[in-house]
Design a protein around this motif. Sequence first.
Motif, PDB file in Angstrom:
ATOM      1  N   GLN A 117       0.810  -1.213   0.000  1.00  0.00           N
ATOM      2  CA  GLN A 117       0.000   0.000   0.000  1.00  0.00           C
ATOM      3  C   GLN A 117       0.849   1.270   0.000  1.00  0.00           C
ATOM      4  OE1 GLN A 117      -0.690  -2.612   2.252  1.00  0.00           O
ATOM      5  NE2 GLN A 117      -2.185  -3.369   0.757  1.00  0.00           N
ATOM      6  N   GLY A 118       2.187   1.085  -0.087  1.00  0.00           N
ATOM      7  CA  GLY A 118       3.064   2.232  -0.100  1.00  0.00           C
ATOM      8  C   GLY A 118       3.286   2.853   1.256  1.00  0.00           C
ATOM      9  N   GLU A 119       3.076   2.080   2.302  1.00  0.00           N
ATOM     10  CA  GLU A 119       3.270   2.567   3.656  1.00  0.00           C
ATOM     11  C   GLU A 119       4.520   1.933   4.255  1.00  0.00           C
ATOM     12  OE1 GLU A 119      -0.262   1.410   5.591  1.00  0.00           O
ATOM     13  OE2 GLU A 119      -1.496   2.999   4.733  1.00  0.00           O
ATOM     14  N   CYS A 120       5.229   2.677   5.113  1.00  0.00           N
ATOM     15  CA  CYS A 120       6.377   2.128   5.835  1.00  0.00           C
ATOM     16  C   CYS A 120       5.876   1.282   6.997  1.00  0.00           C
ATOM     17  CB  CYS A 120       7.264   3.265   6.333  1.00  0.00           C
ATOM     18  SG  CYS A 120       8.073   4.191   5.008  1.00  0.00           S
ATOM     19  N   VAL A 121       6.292   0.037   7.049  1.00  0.00           N
ATOM     20  CA  VAL A 121       5.795  -0.889   8.063  1.00  0.00           C
ATOM     21  C   VAL A 121       6.946  -1.728   8.609  1.00  0.00           C
ATOM     22  CG1 VAL A 121       3.491  -1.046   7.038  1.00  0.00           C
ATOM     23  CG2 VAL A 121       5.282  -2.651   6.318  1.00  0.00           C
ATOM     24  N   ALA A 122       6.716  -2.310   9.785  1.00  0.00           N
ATOM     25  CA  ALA A 122       7.624  -3.310  10.333  1.00  0.00           C
ATOM     26  C   ALA A 122       7.398  -4.638   9.615  1.00  0.00           C
ATOM     27  CB  ALA A 122       7.393  -3.461  11.824  1.00  0.00           C
ATOM     28  N   CYS A 123       8.210  -5.631   9.944  1.00  0.00           N
ATOM     29  CA  CYS A 123       8.081  -6.931   9.269  1.00  0.00           C
ATOM     30  C   CYS A 123       6.708  -7.556   9.484  1.00  0.00           C
ATOM     31  CB  CYS A 123       9.181  -7.881   9.724  1.00  0.00           C
ATOM     32  SG  CYS A 123       9.302  -8.105  11.519  1.00  0.00           S
ATOM     33  N   SER A 124       6.041  -7.181  10.566  1.00  0.00           N
ATOM     34  CA  SER A 124       4.704  -7.724  10.812  1.00  0.00           C
ATOM     35  C   SER A 124       3.680  -7.198   9.816  1.00  0.00           C
ATOM     36  CB  SER A 124       4.254  -7.390  12.236  1.00  0.00           C
ATOM     37  OG  SER A 124       4.280  -5.979  12.446  1.00  0.00           O
ATOM     38  N   GLY A 125       4.020  -6.132   9.100  1.00  0.00           N
ATOM     39  CA  GLY A 125       3.091  -5.551   8.142  1.00  0.00           C
ATOM     40  C   GLY A 125       3.264  -6.008   6.720  1.00  0.00           C
ATOM     41  N   ILE A 126       4.215  -6.918   6.466  1.00  0.00           N
ATOM     42  CA  ILE A 126       4.382  -7.448   5.118  1.00  0.00           C
ATOM     43  C   ILE A 126       3.797  -8.850   5.042  1.00  0.00           C
ATOM     44  CG2 ILE A 126       6.434  -6.052   4.732  1.00  0.00           C
ATOM     45  CD1 ILE A 126       8.122  -8.540   5.180  1.00  0.00           C
ATOM     46  N   SER A 135      16.556 -16.486   3.536  1.00  0.00           N
ATOM     47  CA  SER A 135      17.547 -16.678   4.591  1.00  0.00           C
ATOM     48  C   SER A 135      17.139 -15.997   5.897  1.00  0.00           C
ATOM     49  CB  SER A 135      18.917 -16.140   4.142  1.00  0.00           C
ATOM     50  OG  SER A 135      18.906 -14.720   4.048  1.00  0.00           O
ATOM     51  N   LYS A 136      16.076 -15.176   5.835  1.00  0.00           N
ATOM     52  CA  LYS A 136      15.583 -14.485   7.031  1.00  0.00           C
ATOM     53  C   LYS A 136      14.066 -14.634   7.121  1.00  0.00           C
ATOM     54  CE  LYS A 136      19.299 -11.048   6.941  1.00  0.00           C
ATOM     55  NZ  LYS A 136      19.637  -9.601   6.852  1.00  0.00           N
ATOM     56  N   SER A 143      12.651  -5.610  16.911  1.00  0.00           N
ATOM     57  CA  SER A 143      13.358  -4.703  16.010  1.00  0.00           C
ATOM     58  C   SER A 143      12.534  -4.294  14.800  1.00  0.00           C
ATOM     59  CB  SER A 143      14.657  -5.362  15.527  1.00  0.00           C
ATOM     60  OG  SER A 143      14.373  -6.454  14.651  1.00  0.00           O
ATOM     61  N   GLY A 144      11.539  -5.110  14.464  1.00  0.00           N
ATOM     62  CA  GLY A 144      10.747  -4.843  13.266  1.00  0.00           C
ATOM     63  C   GLY A 144      11.357  -5.385  11.992  1.00  0.00           C
ATOM     64  N   TYR A 145      12.468  -6.092  12.111  1.00  0.00           N
ATOM     65  CA  TYR A 145      13.169  -6.600  10.929  1.00  0.00           C
ATOM     66  C   TYR A 145      12.945  -8.106  10.743  1.00  0.00           C
ATOM     67  CZ  TYR A 145      15.867  -2.370   9.971  1.00  0.00           C
ATOM     68  OH  TYR A 145      16.252  -1.100   9.620  1.00  0.00           O
ATOM     69  N   CYS A 146      13.083  -8.558   9.517  1.00  0.00           N
ATOM     70  CA  CYS A 146      13.146  -9.985   9.222  1.00  0.00           C
ATOM     71  C   CYS A 146      14.543 -10.489   9.603  1.00  0.00           C
ATOM     72  CB  CYS A 146      12.888 -10.243   7.741  1.00  0.00           C
ATOM     73  SG  CYS A 146      11.197  -9.853   7.205  1.00  0.00           S
ATOM     74  N   VAL A 147      14.590 -11.624  10.284  1.00  0.00           N
ATOM     75  CA  VAL A 147      15.859 -12.162  10.774  1.00  0.00           C
ATOM     76  C   VAL A 147      15.909 -13.657  10.494  1.00  0.00           C
ATOM     77  CG1 VAL A 147      16.153 -10.420  12.576  1.00  0.00           C
ATOM     78  CG2 VAL A 147      14.852 -12.507  13.073  1.00  0.00           C
ATOM     79  N   ALA A 148      17.085 -14.234  10.735  1.00  0.00           N
ATOM     80  CA  ALA A 148      17.244 -15.676  10.489  1.00  0.00           C
ATOM     81  C   ALA A 148      16.373 -16.501  11.424  1.00  0.00           C
ATOM     82  CB  ALA A 148      18.708 -16.073  10.641  1.00  0.00           C
ATOM     83  N   CYS A 149      16.245 -16.050  12.691  1.00  0.00           N
ATOM     84  CA  CYS A 149      15.455 -16.828  13.642  1.00  0.00           C
ATOM     85  C   CYS A 149      15.126 -15.981  14.854  1.00  0.00           C
ATOM     86  CB  CYS A 149      16.205 -18.087  14.075  1.00  0.00           C
ATOM     87  SG  CYS A 149      17.709 -17.737  15.042  1.00  0.00           S
ATOM     88  N   THR A 150      14.121 -16.424  15.601  1.00  0.00           N
ATOM     89  CA  THR A 150      13.780 -15.842  16.894  1.00  0.00           C
ATOM     90  C   THR A 150      13.548 -16.986  17.874  1.00  0.00           C
ATOM     91  OG1 THR A 150      11.393 -15.841  16.492  1.00  0.00           O
ATOM     92  CG2 THR A 150      12.634 -13.893  15.754  1.00  0.00           C
ATOM     93  N   ALA A 151      13.315 -16.626  19.129  1.00  0.00           N
ATOM     94  CA  ALA A 151      13.059 -17.654  20.142  1.00  0.00           C
ATOM     95  C   ALA A 151      11.821 -18.469  19.799  1.00  0.00           C
ATOM     96  CB  ALA A 151      12.904 -17.007  21.517  1.00  0.00           C
ATOM     97  N   ASN A 152      10.878 -17.874  19.077  1.00  0.00           N
ATOM     98  CA  ASN A 152       9.626 -18.566  18.734  1.00  0.00           C
ATOM     99  C   ASN A 152       9.593 -19.109  17.314  1.00  0.00           C
ATOM    100  OD1 ASN A 152       8.482 -17.948  21.299  1.00  0.00           O
ATOM    101  ND2 ASN A 152       7.973 -15.890  20.570  1.00  0.00           N
ATOM    102  N   ASP A 153      10.576 -18.768  16.526  1.00  0.00           N
ATOM    103  CA  ASP A 153      10.589 -19.222  15.129  1.00  0.00           C
ATOM    104  C   ASP A 153      12.022 -19.523  14.700  1.00  0.00           C
ATOM    105  OD1 ASP A 153      10.324 -19.740  12.447  1.00  0.00           O
ATOM    106  OD2 ASP A 153       9.367 -17.820  11.930  1.00  0.00           O
ATOM    107  N   ALA A 154      12.387 -20.799  14.742  1.00  0.00           N
ATOM    108  CA  ALA A 154      13.723 -21.228  14.321  1.00  0.00           C
ATOM    109  C   ALA A 154      13.670 -21.964  12.993  1.00  0.00           C
ATOM    110  CB  ALA A 154      14.356 -22.110  15.392  1.00  0.00           C
ATOM    111  N   ASN A 169      19.662 -13.307  17.040  1.00  0.00           N
ATOM    112  CA  ASN A 169      18.769 -13.719  15.944  1.00  0.00           C
ATOM    113  C   ASN A 169      19.535 -14.383  14.806  1.00  0.00           C
ATOM    114  OD1 ASN A 169      17.234 -10.731  16.775  1.00  0.00           O
ATOM    115  ND2 ASN A 169      16.175 -12.665  17.019  1.00  0.00           N
ATOM    116  N   THR A 170      20.559 -15.184  15.176  1.00  0.00           N
ATOM    117  CA  THR A 170      21.344 -15.896  14.172  1.00  0.00           C
ATOM    118  C   THR A 170      21.354 -17.390  14.479  1.00  0.00           C
ATOM    119  OG1 THR A 170      23.366 -15.516  15.462  1.00  0.00           O
ATOM    120  CG2 THR A 170      22.845 -13.924  13.725  1.00  0.00           C
ATOM    121  N   CYS A 171      21.630 -18.176  13.455  1.00  0.00           N
ATOM    122  CA  CYS A 171      21.686 -19.633  13.588  1.00  0.00           C
ATOM    123  C   CYS A 171      23.147 -20.077  13.712  1.00  0.00           C
ATOM    124  CB  CYS A 171      21.055 -20.303  12.367  1.00  0.00           C
ATOM    125  SG  CYS A 171      19.325 -19.839  12.072  1.00  0.00           S
TER     126      CYS A 171
END
Length: 519
Positions: A117-126, A135-136, A143-154, A169-171
């Motif tokens: 929609q042309g709006e600036c969003v965090a990773c939760s908005g894509i 790879s992320k 942080s709002g960024y896409c990363v390799a992993c989190t505690a809830n998503d490896a 947030n790395t493997c």
Amino acid sequence: MRLSPAHLAFWLGIGVSLGAACPGPSGTTTDGTGTTTESPDCPIGSVGCQCTPGGTCDGALVCASKICVPLDETSTGVATETASEPTSGDTSAGECEPMNEQENGLCGAAEPYCSKQGECVACSGITSCAAIDPSKPACDADSGYCVACTANDASGCTEGTPICDPATNTCHACTHHEECSGGACDLATGACFPAADTLWVDGAGDCDDAAGGGEDDPLCTISEALSRVAADAPRAILVRPAAYGEPLVVPASAVVAVVRVGAGDVEITGAGDEALAIGANARVYLDGLEIRGNDLGSGVGCNGGELLWIDRSLIRQHNISGVAAVDCEVRVRASVLTKNLGEGLFVSGGSVRIENTFISDNGDKLNADNPRGGLALAGGAQATLVYATLVGNNAYTGGGLSVECDPDAAAESIELRNSIAFNAVGYSTFNCEGVEVVTYSAFSAGTDDPNDDNVGVATAEVPMLIAPDPGLPGVYRPMPGTKLDAVAQFASGDPDFDFEGDPRPTDELSFPGADQPPP
């Protein structure tokens, strides 16, 4: 979201009909489209300043093109800008472009992606992190960024880097069996053993060697579990405490981990040439086991194996060697090899690395045909001992009591660092034809050379420097307040924990040997 003049007039008209009220300003406000930071010179919601992200202003001010203005400066009366997203037919300009859900320089750090929609969003908005960068694939809410992993998503941590570090947030590769859901880590590759293929053994519980071998329907014997291991198909065997008297054979080319689970001892007492024999080209991990009392041969035998890795195990009272390895790479960590009649560990060819381990009271001159002390090397074997403790080992007359090297054509070598090597008697600690590098260690010697970075210790001094642990066979702990203090110097790559997992000083001199006394 910026509105075109036509859309602005439309929303101003809606504002008149709704009679919207405006709450007071706030320093920093976040809505579904972004974060607005208040300027000290222009408070959010004040006249001539930014509207709140919800499109409101102070008092009777109204929001027009994201700026708070007096009522009479608008064309329709009362204006309120909303955060509604444009419809698919909307052609108005957005905050950013291209609208491809990628990171965009027009967006801030907190909302770095330009949405569809042309709006600036965090990773939760894509739509999906994985879609824009495989790879992320995980979205980090902090942080709002896409990363390799989190505690809830490896999900992004696979194969050789299966473990997520949520702090970065790395493997990374696994380094301990406990990190893996299947209970075992292939330490040579950093991959976890497949959890779905894990076999369970419970010799003291409700078990059946005809069972499936799952956690709830375990096998009775380790030998049955090993019979189900196929070549080149990694398989973990998790063993509950019990006594296992059958001789064990690891098939050729197997990749297998035998790991204790639960409190208590896993006692392996098989007899024969070896209580546990490892086939050619096999890669084997042993963790938390007690292998003892083979009156006929050795505890563990590895002939032509790819790798034998021993962790946190007690190997004792065997007729020949605690461990005998020929053309087999060996790693030993946090283990005890004690009271074996021939030697604690025999290595011919290849290499051995020993860390945080006790090799003690091996080599019995009265009862063994060929006692060779603590560590015996042959066939050009290369040995590295770091924070190891060798105490009370004996060998035949003229041999190295702590480390014995065969007088063969191939040149064996030993590096002893940050370690203790106290013989049962005498000062013949090593006999590797001068291929010995001993640093920051304490060992049996007639004199203490003040120009050396080692400490020489006379036989009579030994009882004043170390003491046997009454509850752990073969364990000798250094005494605080002795000349052993401040001998060892930590180096990069050394274990920063000791035999029991206690932290070891890394920025100052400390005690040599496997155990670090409490501060």
